[in-house]
Design a protein around this motif. Structure first.
Motif, mmCIF file in Angstrom:
data_model
loop_
_atom_site.group_PDB
_atom_site.id
_atom_site.type_symbol
_atom_site.label_atom_id
_atom_site.label_comp_id
_atom_site.label_asym_id
_atom_site.label_seq_id
_atom_site.Cartn_x
_atom_site.Cartn_y
_atom_site.Cartn_z
ATOM 1 N N UNK A 1 0.636 -1.228 -0.133
ATOM 2 C CA UNK A 1 0.318 -0.147 0.346
ATOM 3 C C UNK A 1 0.931 0.603 -0.046
ATOM 4 N N UNK A 2 1.317 1.688 0.759
ATOM 5 C CA UNK A 2 2.522 2.088 0.760
ATOM 6 C C UNK A 2 3.798 2.663 -0.490
ATOM 7 N N UNK A 3 3.642 1.317 -0.706
ATOM 8 C CA UNK A 3 4.300 1.843 -2.536
ATOM 9 C C UNK A 3 3.584 2.250 -3.602
ATOM 10 N N UNK A 4 2.697 1.746 -3.134
ATOM 11 C CA UNK A 4 1.050 2.459 -4.333
ATOM 12 C C UNK A 4 1.594 3.627 -3.851
ATOM 13 N N UNK A 5 0.998 3.975 -2.524
ATOM 14 C CA UNK A 5 1.151 5.360 -2.523
ATOM 15 C C UNK A 5 1.891 6.092 -3.222
ATOM 16 N N UNK A 6 3.205 5.798 -2.851
ATOM 17 C CA UNK A 6 3.829 6.731 -2.765
ATOM 18 C C UNK A 6 4.170 6.691 -4.514
ATOM 19 N N UNK A 7 4.028 5.778 -5.255
ATOM 20 C CA UNK A 7 3.908 6.108 -6.662
ATOM 21 C C UNK A 7 3.138 6.483 -7.357
ATOM 22 N N UNK A 8 1.462 6.451 -7.104
ATOM 23 C CA UNK A 8 1.048 7.158 -6.488
ATOM 24 C C UNK A 8 0.850 9.287 -6.725
ATOM 25 N N UNK A 9 1.288 8.660 -5.738
ATOM 26 C CA UNK A 9 2.239 10.425 -5.985
ATOM 27 C C UNK A 9 3.260 11.119 -6.614
ATOM 28 N N UNK A 10 4.213 9.835 -6.871
ATOM 29 C CA UNK A 10 5.170 10.206 -8.405
ATOM 30 C C UNK A 10 4.512 10.611 -9.733
ATOM 31 N N UNK A 11 2.918 9.787 -9.863
ATOM 32 C CA UNK A 11 2.355 10.526 -11.295
ATOM 33 C C UNK A 11 2.136 11.441 -11.289
ATOM 34 N N UNK B 1 -9.064 7.527 -22.446
ATOM 35 C CA UNK B 1 -7.810 5.884 -23.561
ATOM 36 C C UNK B 1 -8.245 4.611 -22.701
ATOM 37 N N UNK B 2 -9.767 4.655 -21.773
ATOM 38 C CA UNK B 2 -9.900 3.468 -21.519
ATOM 39 C C UNK B 2 -11.204 3.014 -22.295
ATOM 40 N N UNK B 3 -11.823 4.246 -22.442
ATOM 41 C CA UNK B 3 -13.614 3.489 -23.413
ATOM 42 C C UNK B 3 -13.015 3.968 -24.678
ATOM 43 N N UNK B 4 -11.165 4.074 -25.090
ATOM 44 C CA UNK B 4 -11.214 3.775 -27.031
ATOM 45 C C UNK B 4 -10.942 2.528 -27.148
ATOM 46 N N UNK B 5 -10.096 2.183 -25.758
ATOM 47 C CA UNK B 5 -9.402 1.186 -26.129
ATOM 48 C C UNK B 5 -10.025 0.148 -25.398
ATOM 49 N N UNK B 6 -10.044 -1.194 -26.449
ATOM 50 C CA UNK B 6 -11.174 -2.748 -26.244
ATOM 51 C C UNK B 6 -10.534 -3.206 -24.848
ATOM 52 N N UNK B 7 -11.678 -3.568 -24.532
ATOM 53 C CA UNK B 7 -11.636 -4.708 -23.305
ATOM 54 C C UNK B 7 -10.723 -5.170 -22.839
ATOM 55 N N UNK B 8 -10.070 -5.943 -23.688
ATOM 56 C CA UNK B 8 -8.873 -7.135 -23.988
ATOM 57 C C UNK B 8 -7.720 -5.646 -23.569
ATOM 58 N N UNK B 9 -7.968 -5.354 -24.148
ATOM 59 C CA UNK B 9 -6.187 -4.110 -24.273
ATOM 60 C C UNK B 9 -6.789 -3.219 -22.747
ATOM 61 N N UNK B 10 -7.793 -2.611 -22.221
ATOM 62 C CA UNK B 10 -7.840 -1.459 -21.278
ATOM 63 C C UNK B 10 -8.041 -2.707 -20.366
ATOM 64 N N UNK B 11 -7.822 -4.315 -19.931
ATOM 65 C CA UNK B 11 -7.270 -4.597 -18.882
ATOM 66 C C UNK B 11 -5.867 -4.715 -18.468
ATOM 67 N N UNK B 12 -5.254 -5.044 -19.974
ATOM 68 C CA UNK B 12 -3.707 -5.189 -19.869
ATOM 69 C C UNK B 12 -3.367 -4.380 -19.508
ATOM 70 N N UNK B 13 -3.327 -2.103 -20.176
ATOM 71 C CA UNK B 13 -2.818 -1.787 -19.734
ATOM 72 C C UNK B 13 -3.087 -1.651 -18.264
ATOM 73 N N UNK B 14 -4.742 -1.308 -17.735
ATOM 74 C CA UNK B 14 -4.106 -1.174 -16.529
ATOM 75 C C UNK B 14 -3.853 -2.432 -15.483
ATOM 76 N N UNK B 15 -3.488 -2.791 -15.625
ATOM 77 C CA UNK B 15 -2.238 -3.956 -14.785
ATOM 78 C C UNK B 15 -1.558 -3.392 -15.027
ATOM 79 N N UNK B 16 -0.726 -2.809 -15.818
ATOM 80 C CA UNK B 16 0.722 -2.036 -15.210
ATOM 81 C C UNK B 16 0.569 0.053 -14.398
ATOM 82 N N UNK B 17 -0.350 -0.211 -14.477
ATOM 83 C CA UNK B 17 -0.860 0.777 -13.629
ATOM 84 C C UNK B 17 -0.278 0.748 -11.723
ATOM 85 N N UNK B 18 0.035 2.000 -11.255
ATOM 86 C CA UNK B 18 -0.274 2.095 -10.276
ATOM 87 C C UNK B 18 -2.239 2.077 -9.399
ATOM 88 N N UNK B 19 -1.877 0.779 -8.201
ATOM 89 C CA UNK B 19 -3.242 0.274 -7.966
ATOM 90 C C UNK B 19 -4.529 1.291 -7.509
#
Length: 141
Positions: A8-18, A45-63
């Motif tokens: 959780x702390x790592x993800x909060x820090x990463x979100x603050x970086x973004x 971006x989410x609304x423009x890409x396919x559902x599968x691509x949205x899931x692949x992209x989101x998997x790389x985002x901070x929580x």
């Protein structure tokens, strides 16, 4: 339990970086505005890409960014078929939820720079290719 807290702390820090990078790319806007603009671009971006691509992209985002990405999503309405730059930028502007002072193109360019720094280049390229070619010049690479 400590591992969960560390995650959780790592993800909060990463979100603050973004958020900090989004703010800097947009001339030092405040965190609340950076949050709104980051959310607007991620959701467009989410609304423009396919559902599968949205899931692949989101998997790389901070929580926390992943939460922004999926907030209020209606997968049955994806992907949107915005055909031109104006429709796409209007979709971003509508999601920014401000007094109209934000420039959606400037916002998109700034957030895409942040995304490019933190997401796998191949994934960014896949997402870019799902956008109209007339939009590609807005992407950093």
């Amino acid at each position: 339990m400590q591992a969960s807290i560390d995650t959780v702390e790592r993800n909060v820090k990463m979100m603050n970086v973004w958020l900090k990078e989004t703010s800097q790319e947009l001339g030092g806007i405040d965190e609340d505005d950076a949050w709104r603009r980051l959310r607007a671009v991620l959701q467009t971006i989410r609304d423009r890409v396919t559902i599968d691509e949205a899931a692949h992209f989101a998997a790389q985002l901070p929580i926390l960014a992943r939460g922004l990405f999926y907030e209020d999503w209606r997968p049955s309405e994806s992907p949107q078929k915005w055909r031109d730059r104006g429709e796409y930028l209007e979709a971003i502007n509508a999601k920014i939820s401000n007094d109209g002072a934000a420039d959606p193109e400037e916002t998109l360019r700034a957030v895409l720079k942040v995304i490019e720094r933190h997401i796998d280049a191949g994934e960014v390229e896949k997402v870019k290719e799902m956008h109209p070619k007339e939009m590609w010049d807005l992407w950093p690479s």
